[in-house]
Scaffold this active site. Structure first.
Site, PDB file in Angstrom:
ATOM      1  N   GLN A 184      -5.050  -0.293  -1.039  1.00  0.00           N
ATOM      2  CA  GLN A 184      -4.050  -1.153  -0.405  1.00  0.00           C
ATOM      3  C   GLN A 184      -3.049  -1.656  -1.467  1.00  0.00           C
ATOM      4  OE1 GLN A 184      -7.656  -1.867   0.733  1.00  0.00           O
ATOM      5  NE2 GLN A 184      -7.040  -0.117   1.916  1.00  0.00           N
ATOM      6  N   THR A 233      -6.084  -0.227  10.674  1.00  0.00           N
ATOM      7  CA  THR A 233      -6.361   1.213  10.708  1.00  0.00           C
ATOM      8  C   THR A 233      -7.480   1.527  11.716  1.00  0.00           C
ATOM      9  OG1 THR A 233      -7.957   0.946   8.925  1.00  0.00           O
ATOM     10  CG2 THR A 233      -5.704   1.512   8.290  1.00  0.00           C
ATOM     11  N   LYS A 291      -0.668   5.368  -5.477  1.00  0.00           N
ATOM     12  CA  LYS A 291      -1.766   5.056  -6.418  1.00  0.00           C
ATOM     13  C   LYS A 291      -2.601   6.294  -6.717  1.00  0.00           C
ATOM     14  CE  LYS A 291      -3.211   1.978  -3.519  1.00  0.00           C
ATOM     15  NZ  LYS A 291      -2.089   1.979  -2.559  1.00  0.00           N
ATOM     16  N   GLY A 320      -5.939   5.703   2.029  1.00  0.00           N
ATOM     17  CA  GLY A 320      -5.694   7.149   2.000  1.00  0.00           C
ATOM     18  C   GLY A 320      -4.901   7.430   0.745  1.00  0.00           C
ATOM     19  N   HIS A 321      -5.541   7.997  -0.257  1.00  0.00           N
ATOM     20  CA  HIS A 321      -4.889   8.243  -1.550  1.00  0.00           C
ATOM     21  C   HIS A 321      -4.650   9.745  -1.704  1.00  0.00           C
ATOM     22  CE1 HIS A 321      -6.628   4.213  -3.225  1.00  0.00           C
ATOM     23  NE2 HIS A 321      -5.841   4.062  -2.183  1.00  0.00           N
ATOM     24  N   THR A 329      -5.017  -6.951   4.811  1.00  0.00           N
ATOM     25  CA  THR A 329      -6.339  -6.367   4.980  1.00  0.00           C
ATOM     26  C   THR A 329      -7.354  -7.455   4.616  1.00  0.00           C
ATOM     27  OG1 THR A 329      -7.728  -4.447   4.541  1.00  0.00           O
ATOM     28  CG2 THR A 329      -6.504  -5.344   2.645  1.00  0.00           C
ATOM     29  N   ARG A 343       0.306   7.334  11.106  1.00  0.00           N
ATOM     30  CA  ARG A 343       1.358   6.503  11.706  1.00  0.00           C
ATOM     31  C   ARG A 343       2.628   6.537  10.860  1.00  0.00           C
ATOM     32  NH1 ARG A 343      -1.444   0.776  12.162  1.00  0.00           N
ATOM     33  NH2 ARG A 343      -2.286   1.470  10.163  1.00  0.00           N
ATOM     34  N   ASN A 352     -10.055   2.665   5.070  1.00  0.00           N
ATOM     35  CA  ASN A 352      -8.680   2.367   5.518  1.00  0.00           C
ATOM     36  C   ASN A 352      -7.684   2.965   4.527  1.00  0.00           C
ATOM     37  OD1 ASN A 352      -9.587   0.542   3.578  1.00  0.00           O
ATOM     38  ND2 ASN A 352      -8.617  -1.256   4.463  1.00  0.00           N
ATOM     39  N   GLY A 363       0.816  -1.214   0.000  1.00  0.00           N
ATOM     40  CA  GLY A 363       0.000   0.000   0.000  1.00  0.00           C
ATOM     41  C   GLY A 363       0.850   1.265   0.000  1.00  0.00           C
ATOM     42  N   ASP A 364       0.178   2.402  -0.190  1.00  0.00           N
ATOM     43  CA  ASP A 364       0.828   3.716  -0.153  1.00  0.00           C
ATOM     44  C   ASP A 364       1.937   3.880  -1.184  1.00  0.00           C
ATOM     45  OD1 ASP A 364      -0.838   4.288   2.006  1.00  0.00           O
ATOM     46  OD2 ASP A 364       0.630   3.555   3.469  1.00  0.00           O
ATOM     47  N   ALA A 391      -1.461   8.365   5.381  1.00  0.00           N
ATOM     48  CA  ALA A 391      -2.396   9.395   4.935  1.00  0.00           C
ATOM     49  C   ALA A 391      -3.729   9.285   5.675  1.00  0.00           C
ATOM     50  CB  ALA A 391      -2.619   9.281   3.428  1.00  0.00           C
ATOM     51  N   THR A 392      -4.018   8.113   6.263  1.00  0.00           N
ATOM     52  CA  THR A 392      -5.278   7.924   6.984  1.00  0.00           C
ATOM     53  C   THR A 392      -5.069   8.034   8.490  1.00  0.00           C
ATOM     54  OG1 THR A 392      -6.217   6.583   5.235  1.00  0.00           O
ATOM     55  CG2 THR A 392      -7.131   6.234   7.417  1.00  0.00           C
TER      56      THR A 392
HETATM   57  P1  GDP Z   1      -1.550   5.642  -2.079  1.00  0.00           P
HETATM   58  O1  GDP Z   1      -2.269   5.135  -0.892  1.00  0.00           O
HETATM   59  O2  GDP Z   1      -0.935   4.531  -2.879  1.00  0.00           O
HETATM   60  O3  GDP Z   1      -2.374   6.558  -2.932  1.00  0.00           O
HETATM   61  O4  GDP Z   1      -0.334   6.502  -1.541  1.00  0.00           O
HETATM   62  P2  GDP Z   1      -0.382   7.606  -0.357  1.00  0.00           P
HETATM   63  O5  GDP Z   1      -1.073   8.813  -0.853  1.00  0.00           O
HETATM   64  O6  GDP Z   1      -0.877   6.996   0.900  1.00  0.00           O
HETATM   65  O7  GDP Z   1       1.160   7.844  -0.136  1.00  0.00           O
HETATM   66  C1  GDP Z   1       2.004   8.254  -1.156  1.00  0.00           C
HETATM   67  C2  GDP Z   1       2.655   9.580  -0.764  1.00  0.00           C
HETATM   68  O8  GDP Z   1       3.739   9.830  -1.636  1.00  0.00           O
HETATM   69  C3  GDP Z   1       1.743  10.773  -0.890  1.00  0.00           C
HETATM   70  O9  GDP Z   1       2.098  11.719   0.091  1.00  0.00           O
HETATM   71  C4  GDP Z   1       2.037  11.312  -2.283  1.00  0.00           C
HETATM   72  O10 GDP Z   1       1.783  12.698  -2.411  1.00  0.00           O
HETATM   73  C5  GDP Z   1       3.522  11.035  -2.349  1.00  0.00           C
HETATM   74  N1  GDP Z   1       4.064  10.796  -3.681  1.00  0.00           N
HETATM   75  C6  GDP Z   1       3.517  10.120  -4.740  1.00  0.00           C
HETATM   76  N2  GDP Z   1       4.378  10.037  -5.767  1.00  0.00           N
HETATM   77  C7  GDP Z   1       5.502  10.671  -5.352  1.00  0.00           C
HETATM   78  C8  GDP Z   1       6.778  10.896  -5.952  1.00  0.00           C
HETATM   79  O11 GDP Z   1       7.078  10.471  -7.049  1.00  0.00           O
HETATM   80  N3  GDP Z   1       7.695  11.564  -5.185  1.00  0.00           N
HETATM   81  C9  GDP Z   1       7.439  12.034  -3.934  1.00  0.00           C
HETATM   82  N4  GDP Z   1       8.396  12.665  -3.283  1.00  0.00           N
HETATM   83  N5  GDP Z   1       6.251  11.831  -3.354  1.00  0.00           N
HETATM   84  C10 GDP Z   1       5.308  11.155  -4.044  1.00  0.00           C
HETATM   85  P1  IMO Z   2      -3.839   2.596   0.675  1.00  0.00           P
HETATM   86  O1  IMO Z   2      -5.003   2.371  -0.232  1.00  0.00           O
HETATM   87  C1  IMO Z   2      -1.145   0.939   3.650  1.00  0.00           C
HETATM   88  C2  IMO Z   2      -2.851  -1.966   6.437  1.00  0.00           C
HETATM   89  C3  IMO Z   2      -2.962  -1.583   7.899  1.00  0.00           C
HETATM   90  C4  IMO Z   2      -2.749  -2.943   8.526  1.00  0.00           C
HETATM   91  C5  IMO Z   2      -3.497  -3.873   7.572  1.00  0.00           C
HETATM   92  C6  IMO Z   2      -4.913  -4.218   7.989  1.00  0.00           C
HETATM   93  O2  IMO Z   2      -3.730   3.984   1.178  1.00  0.00           O
HETATM   94  O3  IMO Z   2      -2.586   2.081   0.075  1.00  0.00           O
HETATM   95  P2  IMO Z   2      -7.178  -2.843   7.958  1.00  0.00           P
HETATM   96  O4  IMO Z   2      -7.560  -1.569   8.631  1.00  0.00           O
HETATM   97  O5  IMO Z   2      -7.282  -2.795   6.480  1.00  0.00           O
HETATM   98  O6  IMO Z   2      -7.862  -4.038   8.541  1.00  0.00           O
HETATM   99  O7  IMO Z   2      -5.619  -3.037   8.315  1.00  0.00           O
HETATM  100  O8  IMO Z   2      -3.525  -3.207   6.327  1.00  0.00           O
HETATM  101  N1  IMO Z   2      -3.497  -1.035   5.489  1.00  0.00           N
HETATM  102  C7  IMO Z   2      -2.832  -0.201   4.684  1.00  0.00           C
HETATM  103  N2  IMO Z   2      -1.515   0.040   4.582  1.00  0.00           N
HETATM  104  N3  IMO Z   2      -2.015   1.536   2.818  1.00  0.00           N
HETATM  105  C8  IMO Z   2      -3.340   1.278   2.881  1.00  0.00           C
HETATM  106  O9  IMO Z   2      -4.215   1.739   1.984  1.00  0.00           O
HETATM  107  C9  IMO Z   2      -3.803   0.395   3.881  1.00  0.00           C
HETATM  108  N4  IMO Z   2      -5.025  -0.055   4.233  1.00  0.00           N
HETATM  109  C10 IMO Z   2      -4.824  -0.949   5.203  1.00  0.00           C
HETATM  110  O10 IMO Z   2      -1.957  -0.661   8.261  1.00  0.00           O
HETATM  111  O11 IMO Z   2      -1.401  -3.285   8.499  1.00  0.00           O
HETATM  112 MG    MG Z   3      -2.284   5.449   1.178  1.00  0.00          MG
END
Ligand code: GDP
Ligand code: IMO
Ligand code: MG
Length: 442
Positions: free
Chosen positions: A224, A129, A16, A40-41, A239, A303, A38, A12-13, A299-300
């Site tokens: 995720q 989460t 996306k 956070g995009h 998850t 942590r 759960n 995750g994170d 982002a959610t």
């Molecule tokens: P997602 O859950 O997959 O949508 O990712 P998140 O939003 O939770 O976390 C990704 C973080 O990285 C966010 O703060 C984005 O703004 C940041 N991000 C995405 N692409 C890049 C990149 O190429 N460089 C940097 N420095 N940050 C990025």
């Molecule tokens: P995005 O879409 C990163 C992780 C939680 C925990 C496990 C189970 O932003 O990438 P849950 O609340 O789903 O039962 O938790 O999954 N988790 C994530 N980790 N990015 C996420 O979503 C996540 N959604 C859940 O931290 O380890």
């Molecule tokens: Mg995220």
């Protein structure tokens, strides 16, 4: 006309939200197929930051249809807050948002039980989460869940709530010594949500398939990542939904025949939030530096994310399961200051309890495929290959030729070793900080 899935390759994170936002330009429809709030995009438009939880990230573009599919679990209170939050920032929400009547509803007891279950697990806790996701999917599979369509039938809702609460209250009182939930209170709260959300509820299977049949371009937004997938992730530290590409078919009612491309979003290093094995984790100063530079905080939940090197063993697993047609490599710029990079090419494993999965039981062995057992994975040691860093600022680079030679070598090494096409390279948070070699829609 094409229909493209965007899937997280790691835990995750991966970024996306940024990639979905980028590709939405070429799409007519953006649809979520699993998970809940759960997720956070994050999307950065110029210097404005948006964090989407359940609403598809495509909502930030005018004129795109956004769909929340049946595979998603919805906390109505949180969804209403998300809608209102976006509206207050001048994002239009009306006939551009649809919610599947088949999507399951997160009830207050799901959130309570999520917390209680975690507490009871002690040091084996998953680190969820705390959003009630797991318990909501449990009820779905147990066939006692509420669906969004149930919110429209107040009498039926009341009856079912009474029945469900009699079981839930038993658990809350007897096992957790908690106070009971009062049916009337939950009922009136959820009927208020029903009033607000009813205009958005529809048969999303009919809707999405009609749009596809009309030749619209659809982007399926995964939440995720593959290593958090209920079947293919590092179970039980996962998850509760099908985060990988297969989830599109069940989570939206779309045939695999209608999927034309699968984009894997892969961070240039690895992060994980919550518990569970992470063989390439960096627990030293470098891990901390990457966390700071990459802003690796949930982002959610806010942590701190655990950070580590890229792991080819788990990436190979994710590539096999999803069949990516292309990869979007993100956060390359975060590695700008790293001297020497490492990538894990295999794991070694020696277990005194002789529980290895390979045929040579009890002998020190090497894994190039992901072990199925989280305990085994926990005990695996990474084998690294070292690559030179580039020590040059790459933030905002938009052309491949403007990337330093060592950065291109790192990208080529990933692409050749894993046999994937890296078609997008992200070099910063903002929409325009990206190298696009090939748009998957074109
Ligand atoms: P997602 O859950 O997959 O949508 O990712 P998140 O939003 O939770 O976390 C990704 C973080 O990285 C966010 O703060 C984005 O703004 C940041 N991000 C995405 N692409 C890049 C990149 O190429 N460089 C940097 N420095 N940050 C990025
Ligand atoms: P995005 O879409 C990163 C992780 C939680 C925990 C496990 C189970 O932003 O990438 P849950 O609340 O789903 O039962 O938790 O999954 N988790 C994530 N980790 N990015 C996420 O979503 C996540 N959604 C859940 O931290 O380890
Ligand atoms: Mg995220």
């Amino acid at each position: 006309m094409s229909n493209i899935v965007v899937v997280g390759v790691q835990w995750g994170d991966e970024g996306k939200g940024k990639i979905v936002d980028l590709l939405t330009e070429s799409a007519d429809v953006v649809a979520r197929y699993q998970g809940g709030h759960n997720a956070g995009h994050t999307v950065m438009i110029r210097n404005e930051k948006f964090i989407l939880h359940v609403i598809p990230s495509g909502i930030l573009h005018k004129g795109k249809t956004c769909i929340i599919g049946n595979g998603v679990v919805i906390d109505p209170k949180s969804l209403i807050e998300e809608i209102e939050g976006l509206k207050s920032r001048k994002i239009a929400i009306g006939k551009n948002l649809y919610i599947s009547g088949r999507a399951h509803v997160i009830m207050p007891y799901h959130t309570m039980l999520d917390g209680k279950n975690e507490q009871a697990k002690g040091n084996k806790k998953i680190g969820t989460t705390g959003r009630g996701i797991g318990p909501a999917y449990v009820d779905k599979m147990s066939r006692v869940g509420f669906r969004m369509i149930d919110l429209l039938d107040s009498r039926g809702f009341k009856e079912k709530l009474k029945a469900n609460l009699s079981d839930v209250n038993f658990l809350l009182e007897k096992k957790y010594h908690n106070t009971r939930l009062r049916p009337e209170r939950v009922y009136s709260e959820y009927m208020r949500y029903a009033d607000y959300l009813s205009p958005f509820i529809t048969d999303a299977v009919v809707l999405v398939n009609n749009l596809i049949d009309k030749g619209k371009d659809v982007l399926f937004e995964g939440a995720q990542g593959t290593l958090l997938d209920i079947d293919h992730g590092t179970y039980p530290y996962v998850t509760s939904s099908s985060a990988s590409a297969g989830g599109v078919c069940t989570g939206l009612g779309v045939s695999p025949k209608k999927i034309d491309g699968i984009v894997g979003v892969m961070k240039a290093y690895t992060t994980r939030v919550g518990g569970g094995p992470f063989p390439t984790e960096l627990t030293d100063k470098l891990g901390e530096d990457i966390r700071l530079k990459g802003g690796e905080y949930g982002a959610t939940t806010g942590r701190p994310r655990r950070c580590g090197w890229l792991d080819f063993v788990s990436l190979k697993h994710a590539i096999r399961i999803n069949g990516f047609t292309s990869i979007a490599l993100t956060k390359l710029d975060v590695l700008d200051e790293v001297d020497k990079l490492k990538v894990c090419t295999a794991y070694t494993y020696e277990d005194p309890y002789k529980r290895c999965e390979c045929s040579k039981k009890g002998v020190a062995c090497k894994f190039t495929d992901m072990p199925q057992d989280a305990n085994v994975l926990e005990a695996c040691k990474p084998v690294y290959k070292e690559l030179p860093g580039w020590k040059t600022n790459t933030q905002g680079v938009k052309k491949l030729k403007d990337l330093p030679k060592q950065a291109r070598a790192y990208i080529d090494y990933i692409s050749e070793s894993l046999n994937v096409n890296i078609d997008i390279i992200s070099t910063g948070q903002r929409r325009d900080e990206v190298v696009v070699l090939k748009n998957p829609f074109k």
